[in-house]
Enzyme design. Structure first.
Site, PDB file in Angstrom:
ATOM      1  N   CYS A  61       0.838  -1.088   0.181  1.00 33.40           N
ATOM      2  CA  CYS A  61       0.012  -0.150  -0.023  1.00 33.40           C
ATOM      3  C   CYS A  61       0.839   1.306   0.122  1.00 33.40           C
ATOM      4  CB  CYS A  61      -1.063  -0.018   1.098  1.00 33.40           C
ATOM      5  SG  CYS A  61      -0.106  -0.182   2.688  1.00 33.40           S
ATOM      6  N   HIS A 168      -2.335   1.122   7.086  1.00 35.33           N
ATOM      7  CA  HIS A 168      -2.283   1.407   5.548  1.00 35.33           C
ATOM      8  C   HIS A 168      -2.129   2.602   5.142  1.00 35.33           C
ATOM      9  CE1 HIS A 168      -4.269   0.054   2.021  1.00 35.33           C
ATOM     10  NE2 HIS A 168      -5.141   1.042   1.933  1.00 35.33           N
ATOM     11  N   ASP A 186      -8.586   4.190  -2.047  1.00 34.58           N
ATOM     12  CA  ASP A 186      -7.860   3.131  -1.312  1.00 34.58           C
ATOM     13  C   ASP A 186      -7.006   2.156  -2.541  1.00 34.58           C
ATOM     14  OD1 ASP A 186      -7.379   0.655   0.074  1.00 34.58           O
ATOM     15  OD2 ASP A 186      -9.149   0.928   1.250  1.00 34.58           O
TER      16      ASP A 186
END
Length: 230
Positions: A61, A168, A186
């Site tokens: 991520c 994240h 995202d």
């Protein structure tokens, strides 16, 4: 021929967003986008949307967030991706730690900052502590959502938002000032789609302590290509 439902034998396919998160492509999400666009707070969205990528590993991520920003800012990596083209992808960012280690545990915030600086970008960031201010954070989001030469990357705890997983990274794609909603692009699209989240919820999600580093998750990470922030 009679169609038959496919019954997966293993694995997971997507997660339902928890209450408080609004799917970007839903009717409500699209309405929020239109209103935010009319208000002038989606200028950062378009260059980011052009480069929107899904992380190729469960731990990528941070790398994917940075790759999206580098390509959105048109930074030349100075090395070949696929001959003859120069282009950033996840596997080109391993200056601070070995790729096998990144695949195992991902990158920390400090490693993210180092990667930003090693790839011709200027970064400003702050941790959520007793001196941090949600009003300052909101001011940054409000101001930078109206620009396309700065981008904000978020480092936060998914648990705090009621999502699965924990630490994240994802970039910000826009802001709705009247409803105080942030668009989270995202990078783990196999799990959650892009979604609108209350700014106050994101702020709270950056307060928990990262068990790996023993430090709080970061507030917004403001990234720009040119020399100085305005």
């Amino acid at each position: 021929m009679t169609s038959q439902a496919i019954t997966p034998s293993h694995g997971l396919y997507r997660e339902a967003l928890p209450k408080g998160c609004i799917v970007f492509s839903s009717s409500e999400g699209r309405a929020i986008f239109r209103e935010a666009l009319e208000a002038g707070h989606m200028r950062c969205y378009f260059k980011m949307a052009e480069q929107f990528s899904t992380q190729t590993e469960l731990t990528f991520c941070g790398l994917t967030t940075l790759v999206m920003i580098l390509n959105a800012l048109k930074v030349d990596p100075g090395k070949t991706w696929k001959k003859p083209w120069r282009w950033y992808d996840d596997n080109m960012l391993y200056n601070c730690v070995s790729m096998p280690m990144i695949k195992e545990i991902g990158i920390s915030f400090d490693q993210f900052v180092s990667l930003v600086m090693l790839n011709s970008l200027i970064i400003k960031s702050e941790r959520v502590d007793e001196l941090a201010s949600i009003e300052t954070f909101r001011d940054h989001v409000t101001r930078l959502s109206r620009q396309d030469d700065h981008f904000i990357a978020l480092s936060y705890s998914r648990k705090s938002l009621g999502q699965t997983g924990d630490g994240h990274f994802s970039p910000v794609g826009g802001y709705h000032p009247d409803r105080d909603l942030v668009l989270v692009m995202d990078t783990a699209r196999f799990k959650y789609p892009p979604h609108w989240v209350p700014l106050t919820a994101i702020w709270e999600a950056m307060k928990p302590v990262d068990e790996t580093t023993g430090k709080s998750f970061q507030t917004e990470i403001r990234i720009k290509r040119t020399q100085y922030f305005k």
